[in-house]
Each structure stands twice: as structure tokens, then as C-alpha cells.
Design a protein around this motif. Structure first.
Motif, short mmCIF file in Angstrom:
data_model
loop_
_atom_site.label_atom_id
_atom_site.label_comp_id
_atom_site.label_asym_id
_atom_site.label_seq_id
_atom_site.Cartn_x
_atom_site.Cartn_y
_atom_site.Cartn_z
N VAL A 180 0.84 -1.21 0.00
CA VAL A 180 0.00 0.00 0.00
C VAL A 180 0.87 1.25 0.00
O VAL A 180 0.58 2.22 -0.71
N ASP A 181 1.95 1.23 0.76
CA ASP A 181 2.87 2.38 0.78
C ASP A 181 3.51 2.59 -0.59
O ASP A 181 3.68 3.73 -1.04
N LEU A 182 3.88 1.49 -1.24
CA LEU A 182 4.47 1.59 -2.57
C LEU A 182 3.49 2.23 -3.55
O LEU A 182 3.83 3.16 -4.27
N VAL A 183 2.25 1.72 -3.56
CA VAL A 183 1.24 2.26 -4.47
C VAL A 183 0.97 3.73 -4.17
O VAL A 183 0.88 4.56 -5.09
N SER A 207 -7.47 -9.31 -0.34
CA SER A 207 -8.56 -9.46 0.63
C SER A 207 -9.43 -8.22 0.51
O SER A 207 -9.04 -7.23 -0.12
N TYR A 208 -10.60 -8.24 1.10
CA TYR A 208 -11.45 -7.05 1.10
C TYR A 208 -10.69 -5.87 1.68
O TYR A 208 -10.73 -4.75 1.15
N LYS A 209 -9.99 -6.11 2.79
CA LYS A 209 -9.27 -5.04 3.48
C LYS A 209 -8.18 -4.45 2.60
O LYS A 209 -8.05 -3.22 2.49
N LEU A 210 -7.40 -5.32 1.95
CA LEU A 210 -6.31 -4.82 1.11
C LEU A 210 -6.86 -4.07 -0.10
O LEU A 210 -6.32 -3.03 -0.49
N ILE A 211 -7.94 -4.57 -0.68
CA ILE A 211 -8.55 -3.87 -1.82
C ILE A 211 -9.04 -2.50 -1.39
O ILE A 211 -8.85 -1.50 -2.11
N ASP A 212 -9.65 -2.42 -0.20
CA ASP A 212 -10.11 -1.13 0.32
C ASP A 212 -8.94 -0.16 0.48
O ASP A 212 -9.05 1.04 0.15
N GLU A 213 -7.83 -0.67 1.00
CA GLU A 213 -6.65 0.18 1.21
C GLU A 213 -6.07 0.66 -0.12
O GLU A 213 -5.66 1.82 -0.24
N LEU A 214 -6.02 -0.24 -1.10
CA LEU A 214 -5.50 0.14 -2.41
C LEU A 214 -6.43 1.13 -3.10
O LEU A 214 -5.97 2.05 -3.79
N GLU A 215 -7.71 0.97 -2.90
CA GLU A 215 -8.68 1.92 -3.45
C GLU A 215 -8.49 3.30 -2.82
O GLU A 215 -8.49 4.33 -3.51
N GLU A 216 -8.27 3.30 -1.52
CA GLU A 216 -8.13 4.56 -0.80
C GLU A 216 -6.91 5.36 -1.25
O GLU A 216 -6.96 6.59 -1.33
N VAL A 217 -5.81 4.66 -1.57
CA VAL A 217 -4.59 5.38 -1.97
C VAL A 217 -4.56 5.69 -3.45
O VAL A 217 -3.65 6.35 -3.93
#
Length: 433
Positions: A180-183, A207-217
Motif C-alpha cells: 500500500v505504501d508503494l502504491v 482481501s477485502y481489506k487490502l482492496i479497500d486500502e489500495l482503493e483509498e490510496v
């Protein structure tokens, strides 16, 4: 008493202690084991207590940190592939090799490869990745800050306009930590010039959580590999009995309902998964019909395609399923055209044959080639190679893949003469002379 809290160091993601030995998890997917050679030390993970005179304790603290750094540099192990992993940081250049770093091919897309290594053992893998690889002897991991710093320099060279940073590589890109930091860092750089960040993945780490985090960034697109809907076929293709295709299909729907664009990328292995290939296409089109994509790609001002159909090819170090037949692209495209006509009769307009232009890929200033094919140069051998008989040398701010070597480890640190065999796209291959 002085204490050393290892949890404060970003790369150390877990700490265990057994028989006075530290077991450190590094960036989630790697590990090192080291023995602390000090009697004054008491370990209560993640805290190390140093019970001695303050000056002596401070020296021990520095000694432990140096020992950890040395061990990571020399004995890092990939927990998934079980291979030795080489930690890449300055001054090793990030241009020149396909296993790690940055690849630019004279276009606005920059391939970002933060690591190599895969959690699957796909029977068709073009780079023979996974735990049971017969050709890969080392993995690589690139330091996050260094990777971002070098990407920024390259983006500025390309004038940072309408760039796409694409996370791919010899392995599974989503295994990079911290992903997530890289993206987020790549998004922050590219958005200044209306650029995007995309990623390809087999979906198993999502996972749902990781997808949410990637969407947010701000991740723009996920290219999701799905090669079969049938459970038995999917497990066979992935080389893993625990591969869960139902989970991947569920995640595909979850991505489709996010702000991240979903591109389903099925791979045709002729005479192996022909029927399943068509079923995956049907699945993606059905998803698009239920929930039409409304996200525009700033590089094109249009919506990205829902599908990116691919044909399996055979490569030097890749795997080839025994039953697979070799097709040329003309035959493959004819098949896709027949599918397009089939959908058209149902009133569904779908493009199965795509081109780089559909994603906004276009020509852009290319990095200069520092070497000519056939040129003889001196290179300093810095690292062991990815495969047997290979070492990595450095010259003119490029990594050089030096092949046909013997006693590879003994060459490290030496300056040797090599003949350049390839320089296309600044991927440099040479042989020792």
C-alpha cells in the motif's frame, strides 16, 4: 539498562526468540535467524534489554543493529519460495535486469518490480517461478525508499506526463510489502502529471481489506489473472491444491464494485483450458453487464476494457504443459473474433482484441543506451545471479546480467571483462570473456 525495541523498525514485521537466537520476520515474507553474542542481553520480543554499564550497553545496541543489518544483507530467506533473497539498495542500479527494479521501453509505462518470487507454481509459468522452480537460485527484494526515489528520477526524465506505473514482475506483485505504501508513493508522483498506477496479480494475496486500502490510496486498475472457473482445472493450472478459485471470483466482484478498475486477464493454453478460457470471458462480460465500468482512464479519457485475453507462449526458462499446443497469434485472434461475433449476435458489444493504445500507452523519451551490442566493457561483479551460471555486474549505472559464468560466488567483488549480447530496452545481458 538500555532497551532496543525492534518493532520500531519498519522492515521488521515480527520477532521471535528461541534458545538465545532471534528469528526476525522481514517485510512479512522473508526471515533471518541470528545468534546474539552478548551475555548481558535479555530478549522479550520485540524488546531487547541490555543490562550493563550505559556506555557498554550503547556499544552492544549498535553491535546488535549492525549484526541484524549484516544478516539481512547476507542470509535473508524467502519464506514462500525457500530461496536466498538479496536485499537491493544503493548503489546497485535498478535499470538493467528483468527480475527487479524498473523497466522502461521507450513508452509512458514504467514497469515496477519491487521483488521476485511467487506463491503459486503455475504449470505454464514463463519464468519458472514458485517454490518448486528448477532454475531460480536467488530472489531479490528492493528497498521501498530506494525504489520510490529511482522511480521519481525516471518519471522526471520522462517529464511526468500521463505516465503509468505498472506493478508486475517475475512472481506475484502483491507479495511486495509494504504494498500500500508503494502504491501510494507512486500515485503521489504520477498524479502530478495525470498519470496512473496499475497492478497485475493472481489474486491469492488480496482481501477485502487490502482492496479497500489500495482503493483509498488511488490504485487505478487491477489486472486479475483467472484461467479457469472449474475448481479442479484451476488447481491444476496454478500448481497448488489449496488454490481457491471461488475466492478469486468473489474478489473480482468486490473489485468491480470499488473505484478500482477490474481487468480480467485469462490465458489460453491451447488444448488444455480451451473451454475454461471461454467460461472466464463469459464471467467477465456478465460482471460488466451487471455493473458497467464507469471509471475513466485519464490517459485516454475513456473506460478501460474489461478483458485482456492472452495466449500462452513458450520461453527459454519457462514451463510448458505436455498437452499444450503452440498457436500463432493469427489463429488466436481469429478465435477471439469469432467470440466477438457470438456476443454481437446477443446484442453485446465487447472488444476481446486489445492494443496498448486502448490503455493510453504511447511512445515517450527513452533512456539512453550506454552500451552497444558486441562492445567489450569492464564491469564490477556485485551480486550473485538469478539462475545458475549468472552473476550481476555494474557499469555505467546499469545492472548487467552476466551469463555463462562458473564459481559465481568467487567472482563477487571482482572487475571482469564482458561482451554485451543484448541492450534492448536497457535490459543488459553480457558474457564473460
Amino acid at each position: 539498562m538500555i532497551t532496543l525495541d525492534l518493532s520500531k523498525y519498519r522492515m521488521i514485521t515480527d520477532v521471535k526468540c528461541k534458545n538465545n537466537k532471534l528469528l526476525l520476520e522481514i517485510n512479512k515474507n522473508y526471515e533471518v535467524v541470528l545468534e546474539i553474542p552478548y551475555q548481558e542481553v535479555e530478549v522479550s520480543p520485540p524488546i531487547i534489554k541490555i543490562n550493563t554499564h550505559p556506555r557498554r550497553a550503547e556499544n552492544i545496541k549498535i553491535g546488535i543493529l549492525n549484526l541484524i543489518s549484516y544478516t539481512i544483507a547476507n542470509n535473508l530467506k524467502n519464506k514462500i519460495t525457500k530461496r536466498r533473497t538479496i536485499y537491493i539498495n544503493e548503489p546497485i542500479p535498478l535499470i538493467g535486469h528483468t527480475a527487479f527494479g524498473l523497466i522502461e521501453r521507450g513508452r509512458n509505462i514504467i514497469q515496477v518490480r519491487g521483488h521476485c518470487g511467487c506463491n503459486l507454481n503455475c504449470i505454464f509459468c514463463s519464468v519458472d517461478e514458485g517454490e518448486f522452480s528448477k532454475t531460480r537460485k536467488n530472489d531479490y527484494y528492493v528497498d521501498l525508499d530506494y525504489l520510490i526515489s529511482e522511480y521519481k528520477k525516471l518519471s522526471e526524465f520522462k517529464e511526468n506526463k500521463y505516465l503509468e506505473a505498472h506493478l508486475d514482475g517475475q512472481g506475484e506483485p502483491s507479495l511486495y510489502y509494504p504494498l500500500v505504501d508503494l502504491v501510494q508513493n507512486l500515485v503521489d508522483i504520477n498524479k502530478k502529471g495525470n498519470g496512473i498506477v496499475s497492478m497485475q496479480t493472481n489474486g491469492t494475496v488480496l482481501s477485502y481489506k487490502l482492496i479497500d486500502e489500495l482503493e483509498e490510496v488511488g490504485l487505478h486498475r487491477i489486472n486479475l489473472s483467472i484461467n479457469a472457473l472449474d475448481e479442479k482445472m484451476a488447481k491444476m493450472l496454478s500448481g497448488r491444491k489449496d488454490y481457491n478459485v471461488e475466492k478469486i471470483l468473489d474478489l473480482a466482484e468486490y473489485i468491480k464494485n470499488s473505484k478500482i478498475h477490474l481487468l480480467v486477464a485469462p490465458l489460453l493454453l491451447p488444448n488444455v483450458n480451451d473451454n475454461e478460457f471461454k467460461k472466464v470471458i463469459d464471467f467477465a462480460i456478465d460482471l460488466e453487464q451487471k455493473n458497467p465500468q464507469n471509471i475513466l482512464n485519464p490517459l485516454t479519457g475513456k473506460k478501460d476494457p474489461i478483458l485482456g485475453c492472452q495466449l500462452c507462449r513458450v520461453y527459454q526458462f519457462g514451463r510448458r504443459p505436455k498437452k499444450m499446443k503452440i498457436w500463432d497469434f493469427e489463429r488466436f485472434y481469429n478465435l477471439l473474433r469469432s467470440y466477438e461475433l457470438e456476443y454481437a449476435k446477443k446484442g453485446i458489444d465487447v472488444r476481446l482484441i486489445t492494443s496498448p493504445k486502448d490503455f493510453g500507452t504511447h511512445k515517450r523519451k527513452r533512456l539512453p543506451y550506454p552500451f552497444k551490442v558486441g562492445e567489450i566493457v569492464k564491469a564490477k561483479v556485485e551480486l550473485d545471479g538469478r539462475v545458475k551460471g549468472e552473476v550481476l555486474g555494474v557499469a555505467k549505472n546499469r545492472v548487467i546480467q552476466i551469463i555463462n559464468c562458473q564459481n559465481e560466488r568467487k567472482l563477487i567483488g571482482k572487475v571482469i571483462k564482458v561482451r554485451i549480447l543484448r541492450n534492448k530496452d536497457n535490459i543488459i545481458v553480457a558474457e564473460r570473456i
